[in-house]
Write an enzyme that holds these catalytic residues in place. Structure first.
Site, PDB file in Angstrom:
ATOM      1  N   GLU A   1     117.072  27.467  24.710  1.00 43.01           N
ATOM      2  CA  GLU A   1     118.068  26.505  25.182  1.00 43.01           C
ATOM      3  C   GLU A   1     117.511  25.786  26.409  1.00 43.01           C
ATOM      4  O   GLU A   1     117.054  26.440  27.337  1.00 43.01           O
ATOM      5  CB  GLU A   1     119.373  27.212  25.538  1.00 43.01           C
ATOM      6  CG  GLU A   1     120.477  26.244  25.930  1.00 43.01           C
ATOM      7  CD  GLU A   1     121.768  26.949  26.346  1.00 43.01           C
ATOM      8  OE1 GLU A   1     122.802  26.724  25.700  1.00 43.01           O
ATOM      9  OE2 GLU A   1     121.720  27.734  27.312  1.00 43.01           O
TER      10      GLU A   1
ATOM     11  N   TYR B   1     120.954  17.862  26.423  1.00 36.50           N
ATOM     12  CA  TYR B   1     121.021  19.281  26.067  1.00 36.50           C
ATOM     13  C   TYR B   1     120.222  19.475  24.789  1.00 36.50           C
ATOM     14  O   TYR B   1     120.311  18.660  23.870  1.00 36.50           O
ATOM     15  CB  TYR B   1     122.489  19.679  25.820  1.00 36.50           C
ATOM     16  CG  TYR B   1     122.649  21.089  25.290  1.00 36.50           C
ATOM     17  CD1 TYR B   1     122.887  22.153  26.152  1.00 36.50           C
ATOM     18  CD2 TYR B   1     122.542  21.363  23.916  1.00 36.50           C
ATOM     19  CE1 TYR B   1     123.028  23.447  25.669  1.00 36.50           C
ATOM     20  CE2 TYR B   1     122.678  22.655  23.433  1.00 36.50           C
ATOM     21  CZ  TYR B   1     122.916  23.691  24.307  1.00 36.50           C
ATOM     22  OH  TYR B   1     123.041  24.973  23.830  1.00 36.50           O
TER      23      TYR B   1
END
Ligand code: ADP
Ligand code: MG
Length: 402
Positions: free
Chosen positions: A210, A122
């Site tokens: 993101e 992530y």
């Protein structure tokens, strides 16, 4: 303002961030042509909506409400799969954890070469307002909800900060890559990617980037497999290209209308509509309403250049919210004159057949004239002279618990 994954990945390419090859599609035949031209046997068929959690979402027929398919991101192993998946996605309603139960109609797709995933990470770049810095956050737990990771496994999240006047530091990037357990060419690529993303974040005036998941492939390459990019709207004037990438069908109708009229409107959950000039005053008004036990139904800044038309439109927008049981108008007259606002308030009240209690507080330019106009009108409007009096009054009038 948000953009689609396919648009974000186009931007990634421009900055040298590694992504799979992919093609934006709007129909089943587009999808099949994309499959043929990608030349990859395995592809991902990806619904494009401004919300995450697509992979675990469910598609429904918008008319019948019947479930059509589980998963808004599907891995296709053949041309037939591509046909089936794109047919099930296109024009249907995708409900994910982030869309709410009303879901979103999918009218865009992205067909992307399949990726041989070794590990999912992530990565996010955000503004850290407290530190006045850019925050880069990464985790070895990719492909999952970052909120869940933060709660159950916070030590898996690693952070570095970049002072915007100094930029991203090489040793911080290296230590972040190290904390993720990357080495060799994966680590070199990770550091390169951090620098490219940081450059994009600054140059494109992003509010967030993101990548979930950012993957290490079986051959050790680092690839951005998902892309969520938010653009800071305060910088719109510097980026005329944003008009092209804006997808109005993804935005709340009322927020677009408000924006076109020069109003900043954000709907909230309470029952007291607020009409205020200036963002700071709007915040203060909301705080004082809450102080007296009320709940604001919205944030609405009519700005400094408000006109009769925009004030009427502002009332209209507030009243469209069926939770609204009362309205507080709080105007500090500067360039805007309170007497003009008073006339507009009366006109709007007549035009819209205002049925909920209305409290008005004027201060500044021509406030006395404004108050006199409201007091002499045939419509019952409660005028007050201070914000706290106004907030208390509106809370009382709707039977709040102050
Ligand atoms: P969302 O976060 O909205 O569910 P993603 O783009 O993250 O959508 O896709 C969901 C999952 O699908 C990813 O975590 C990844 O495992 C897989 N995936 C996405 N794109 C590809 C691709 N091109 N090749 C292989 N797997 C993919
Ligand atoms: Mg994702």
């Amino acid at each position: 303002m948000n953009i689609h994954e396919y648009q974000a990945k186009e931007m990634f390419r421009e900055f040298g961030v590694r992504v799979q090859e992919g093609i934006h599609c709007k129909s089943v035949s587009d999808a099949l042509a994309a499959y043929d031209s990608l030349g990859s046997e395995i592809v991902a068929v990806k619904s494009q909506i401004h919300a995450g959690g697509r992979g675990k979402g469910i598609l429904y027929n918008p008319e019948s409400g019947e479930e059509v398919m589980k998963g808004g991101v599907k891995i296709a192993f053949s041309r037939e799969d591509v046909e089936e998946f794109s047919r099930n996605i296109c024009g249907n309603l995708l409900v994910t954890k982030q869309t709410g139960k009303e879901g979103k109609i999918v009218s865009n797709m992205y067909i992307e070469s399949g990726c041989d995933i070794d590990h999912e990470f992530y990565l996010a770049i955000l503004v850290d307002r407290d530190r006045k810095s850019v925050l880069v956050m990464a985790s070895t737990e990719g492909g999952m909800d970052i909120e869940e990771v933060a709660e159950n496994n916070p030590e898996a999240i690693h952070k570095i900060w970049a002072d915007p006047s100094l930029g991203l530091r090489d040793d911080d990037c290296a230590s972040l890559s190290n904390s993720l357990g990357l080495s060799g060419s994966s680590s070199t690529q990770m550091i390169e990617m951090l620098n490219s993303l940081y450059a994009m974040f600054i140059e494109k005036d992003c509010s967030m980037i993101e990548i979930n998941p950012l993957v290490r492939t079986k051959d050790g390459s680092m690839v951005a497999l998902d892309a969520k990019v938010g653009l800071d709207e305060n910088a719109n004037f510097r980026h005329p290209w944003r008009d092209e990438v804006r997808d109005l069908s993804e935005e709340e109708d009322v927020e677009i209308r408000a924006n076109d009229l020069g109003l900043s409107y954000v709907k909230l959950d309470g029952n007291i509509g607020c009409l205020v000039n200036g963002a700071g005053l709007a915040m203060a008004s909301m705080d004082v309403i809450k102080l007296y036990g009320g709940e604001p139904a919205n944030f609405l800044d009519i700005g400094g250049g408000a006109t009769r038309e925009s004030i009427t439109a502002a009332f209209q927008i507030i009243l469209e919210d069926e939770n609204v049981e009362g309205i507080l108008v709080n105007i500090f007259g500067g360039i805007i004159r309170c007497d003009m606002v008073a006339m507009s308030v009366i006109e709007a009240s007549k035009e819209l057949g205002l049925e909920v209690p209305l409290v008005v507080r004027f201060s500044g330019t021509n406030h006395e004239e404004g108050k006199a106009i409201l007091d002499s009108g045939e419509i019952s409007i409660h005028t007050v002279s201070s914000l706290s009096e106004g907030a208390r009054k509106i809370v009382d009038l709707i039977g709040g618990d102050s």
